[in-house]
Structures are given as C-alpha cells and as structure tokens.
Scaffold this motif. Structure first.
Motif, short mmCIF file in Angstrom:
data_model
loop_
_atom_site.label_atom_id
_atom_site.label_comp_id
_atom_site.label_asym_id
_atom_site.label_seq_id
_atom_site.Cartn_x
_atom_site.Cartn_y
_atom_site.Cartn_z
N ALA A 230 -96.05 -48.02 30.59
CA ALA A 230 -96.50 -47.90 29.21
C ALA A 230 -95.99 -46.60 28.58
CB ALA A 230 -98.02 -47.96 29.15
N LEU A 231 -95.97 -45.52 29.37
CA LEU A 231 -95.47 -44.23 28.86
C LEU A 231 -93.98 -44.33 28.54
CD1 LEU A 231 -96.91 -41.25 30.92
CD2 LEU A 231 -97.32 -41.85 28.54
N ALA A 234 -93.67 -46.28 25.45
CA ALA A 234 -94.04 -45.45 24.31
C ALA A 234 -92.90 -44.48 24.00
CB ALA A 234 -95.32 -44.68 24.61
N PHE A 235 -92.32 -43.92 25.05
CA PHE A 235 -91.22 -42.97 24.86
C PHE A 235 -90.02 -43.65 24.21
CE2 PHE A 235 -87.46 -40.72 26.61
CZ PHE A 235 -87.66 -39.51 25.97
N ASP A 236 -89.72 -44.87 24.65
CA ASP A 236 -88.58 -45.58 24.08
C ASP A 236 -88.75 -45.83 22.58
OD1 ASP A 236 -87.25 -45.57 26.47
OD2 ASP A 236 -87.89 -47.57 27.07
N GLN A 237 -90.00 -46.01 22.15
CA GLN A 237 -90.24 -46.18 20.71
C GLN A 237 -89.87 -44.93 19.92
OE1 GLN A 237 -94.38 -47.22 19.89
NE2 GLN A 237 -94.43 -48.46 21.75
N MET A 238 -89.94 -43.79 20.57
CA MET A 238 -89.74 -42.51 19.88
C MET A 238 -88.30 -42.33 19.40
SD MET A 238 -92.64 -41.18 19.73
CE MET A 238 -93.48 -42.76 19.91
N VAL A 239 -87.39 -43.12 19.98
CA VAL A 239 -85.98 -42.93 19.64
C VAL A 239 -85.71 -43.25 18.17
CG1 VAL A 239 -85.04 -45.23 20.11
CG2 VAL A 239 -83.70 -43.20 20.68
N ILE A 241 -87.15 -42.01 15.78
CA ILE A 241 -87.27 -40.79 14.99
C ILE A 241 -86.13 -39.85 15.37
CG2 ILE A 241 -88.75 -38.81 14.48
CD1 ILE A 241 -91.12 -40.66 15.40
N PRO A 242 -85.10 -39.74 14.54
CA PRO A 242 -83.96 -38.89 14.91
C PRO A 242 -84.32 -37.41 14.74
CG PRO A 242 -83.60 -39.90 12.75
CD PRO A 242 -84.97 -40.30 13.19
N VAL A 243 -84.11 -36.65 15.78
CA VAL A 243 -84.47 -35.21 15.69
C VAL A 243 -83.21 -34.35 15.82
CG1 VAL A 243 -86.88 -35.21 16.34
CG2 VAL A 243 -85.17 -35.42 18.11
N MET B 172 -82.38 -38.77 23.46
CA MET B 172 -83.66 -38.99 24.12
C MET B 172 -84.12 -37.73 24.86
SD MET B 172 -84.53 -41.96 23.25
CE MET B 172 -85.79 -42.64 24.31
N ARG B 211 -81.11 -24.78 15.84
CA ARG B 211 -81.97 -24.67 14.67
C ARG B 211 -83.39 -24.30 15.03
NH1 ARG B 211 -84.82 -29.58 13.15
NH2 ARG B 211 -84.39 -31.26 14.61
N TRP B 227 -96.13 -40.02 18.79
CA TRP B 227 -96.36 -39.96 20.24
C TRP B 227 -97.85 -40.09 20.55
CZ3 TRP B 227 -94.31 -41.10 24.52
CH2 TRP B 227 -94.69 -40.52 25.73
#
Lengths: 243, 243
Positions: A230-231, A234-239, A241-243, B172, B211, B227
């Motif tokens: 699940a973690l 959840a982490f894969d969903q974060m991709v 959001i481009p940072v 990632m 940055r 998250w």
C-alpha cells in the motif's frame, strides 16, 4: 533496545511491545517487556518497560513481592483504589530501585535511565495511561497526545502522528500500533520479534486480547506485506506531482 | 539538529537538506547546510553538513580558502583529479579543524561530532557519494545501500527503506527524499524549512536542479498533503486484515 507503544483511544487502551534486549550488538537476548495484572471486573493493569533491564526487572519484582506481602498492610497493585495511585506505587518502586543502584551505575559510567508505561482501569474509574520516569515522576496521556512510546520511538512515530486520534476505533488502533512496530522492526536491528499485544476495552475491566505474536505469524506478516504494498502504491501516486 | 539525505541512483544523485540549527530549543537559527562547487562539464560537487556547526563551518571555510590559495600548489576541490581525492581533501580539512578544536570541546564536555556528505562527479569519472566522519575517515554508498542520511535520520528512514533502490528513477528519488524530509519535519521540531535541493544527473557534470524550497512552497505543500491523504488511504485498506 526496545520499542513499546501504548495508545489510549476512546474505546480502549492498546499496548504493544517487542522482546529484544541487547548489551551491544553481539549480546542479544529475548526478554518479555510487558507485564500484566488482572482481576476481571475489578482492575486490569498492563505495564511495559524500557531502559536498563536490571532496573526495570527489579521494579517489577518489587511490585510483585509487595503483592505477596499485602497482609503487612502495604498498598499494592491489587489494593490501590485508583489507577493514579497505581502509577504512584510504580513510581515509588522505581525510586527505591534507583536509589539502590543509580549511584553505582552512574559512577561506572553506565546509564540507569529507565521508563515504564502504566496502563489500565479500575472498576468505577476511568481508563488511564501513564509514563513513569527514572525519578519515579510520571506524566499522563491526554487527548492532545493519546499515545506514549518508550525505547526506540522515532521510526514508528510518523505513522502514529498521521493516523491516530482519540477517536480512532480500537481495531484500527491495533493496526496502527502493529504498523508502527513494523516500521521500527524494519529499520532497527535492536528491536525484534516476537511481540506482546494487550487490548483493554473501555469498561471491560479485563484483557480483551492478550497474546504473543511470534516470528512468522501469518496475520502480522500479511499486514506487514499489505502495508508495504500500500505504501509503494501510495508512493507511485506521488509521481503525478512534478517536483 | 539537522536532517540531510543523499540518494545515489543509477540516473543521478539527489541531495536534500533542511536549514534549522539549534543550541537548545530556545536558540534556533537558520543556517544553510548545503554547499556546492560547479565547473560545468568538468566537475560538480555538493556537500551537506551535520553536527557541531562551528566545526563544519570551519571545514567549509578552509576548503574555500584553499581554493583561493590554489596557486600555492595546494590541491583543492577544483584541482582534485577524482571524487575519491575530493573526499580525501574534505577528510583532511576535517582532521585539521578537529585537531584544533576537538580537545577543547571535549574537555568542556561539548560534542565535536560532525559529518559531511560529499557527492558529485568529475568528467570521465563515475558519480560518487561519500560520508566523511569526524576523524576524517569516510565510507562510500554502494548499490546495497544507495543512500546516506546525516543528523536526525530515524523518522525519515522507513520510507527510504521501503521505496528506494538504485533503479529508482531520478524524479521518484526526488519525491522519496522530499517525503523522507516531510516525515522528519512533522515529527521533530529541530528540523525545519526551508529546504535546499540539488539534483545532479549522471554524466551531466553540473546541477540539473539547485534550488531552495521555501516554507509554504506550493508544490511541496501539495506533495505533503497528497502523501498524508495517500497514507491514510493506505491505512484504511489495512482494516480488512483483522488482527
């Protein structure tokens, strides 16, 4: 080291402890760190210990010996009228033991630091959760911070900080405690299986669950794997959001 | 305290540091802990520091002063032929500074413990990631453990242990580093915004990103909230496993 966590939720109290003790990484043993006293319908008490093993073992032994000497008029875990008084009795025992060994440990450069989580309920009273320090003084969990951790607490804190409130249902609290322990087990070798789990439902005045979770326990392994999956999910969903 | 994390992935190196320094909880300041040297196409170096601030500032100043004295024949960060030699130069500077102040700090009962993460790439060489200790000795990250953490490392370790391998793509990796930092920020007041982020792509021999992420940064806030939501969602799935 040690990791013990106690949650005080509106529906009950959950205690979870590991069983690893080490004096250096080359001297690892298995010691139970959870101790329970139960008179169903009258009182239920669960303690968990961390720190200097000789100190905490002596405190627990002293508390137990005093129960056998109750006829001498000594107030004990089984005669204390309230959980607050139980915490004071534990604190007194801590002060006696620290008074005996603290100075010697200190002069040898060894740490005598110890702490004991005291949880439970007396018939007619509220559920209470205390943390007793080396000096015998203690604090109580409140709704702002409904949990205590002793020992190697840092790895398992983020999950608690994110999911636990006093309103968390009891079964979810058990899951959160186990996941907090799982994070600690994965990151720190000085915390190890098996685990001891105690669940006291509010006004149950007894243990609803009191069990040992052994290495390879099917449910715990399943929980641990499901949480990892699940973690990662959840982490894969974060991709996104481009940072 | 401090939290700095560096990941060495197959596609590049990521460095992320906080900026909070404290001498007690009543004496909190903001100090940059990330230092960079870049000669695009020739070399790129990023260092992050933790521990005694006077010690690490002196090491960085010594390294910078030596660059200006390069004509004296001193080997510097800009003339070292390899990243291994860069790590040695940093270690030598650490030994000089520790030799000057270590005994005095020690006799005053203060900690001189310091560590410096050294990351980068020299044209023609491989990406390297080192951690330099107080004694000037150092270790290198390998594929088994492709990351280093210095400072308040425990809160942010579980997420790295679960999601990071050398194969993790660079974007990632940045996300994982930020989430590791986010967990630490939430659980420990001695680590604080803003953050400094550096990304060096393999063979780019320069900074792809360099940055500062300020308090309230929209993308970081969004990532942090997403998250939290994803973790709570993952946690809610766990209820299907009765424990």
């Amino acid at each position: 080291m040690t990791y013990c966590v106690a949650l005080k939720l509106k529906d009950g109290i959950i205690c979870l402890s590991d069983t690893r003790t080490n004096a250096g990484v080359d001297n690892i043993s298995k010691y139970k760190k959870m101790f329970t006293w139960e008179q169903p319908g009258d009182r239920v008490i669960c303690m968990m210990t961390a720190g200097n093993l000789a100190i905490t073992q002596a405190v627990i032994s002293l508390l137990d010996e005093n129960i056998e000497r109750a006829e001498d008029g000594i107030e004990t875990l089984y005669t204390a009228p309230t959980m607050f008084r139980v915490a004071e009795i534990v604190g007194d025992a801590m002060r006696i033991v620290m008074g005996r060994y603290g100075p010697g440990l200190s002069s040898a450069g060894e740490s005598s630091a110890s702490s004991i989580v005291v949880a439970g309920q007396r018939a007619g009273g509220a559920m209470r959760l205390f943390q007793v320090y080396s000096a015998g003084n203690f604090i109580e969990a409140t709704e702002d911070t409904p949990y205590f951790q002793i020992g190697e607490h840092k790895y398992g804190k983020p999950i608690l900080d994110r999911v636990i409130t006093e309103e968390t249902p009891l079964n979810m609290g058990v899951t959160a405690a186990l996941l907090s322990m799982d994070s600690t087990l994965r990151s720190n070798l000085s915390v190890g299986m098996p685990l001891d789990l105690a669940v006291m439902r509010k006004d149950g005045i007894g243990f609803e669950q009191l069990r040992r979770i052994e290495e390879g326990d099917e449910t715990f392994s399943q929980l641990s794997e499901a949480w990892s999956a699940a973690l990662r999910g959840a982490f894969d969903q974060m991709v996104e959001i481009p940072v």
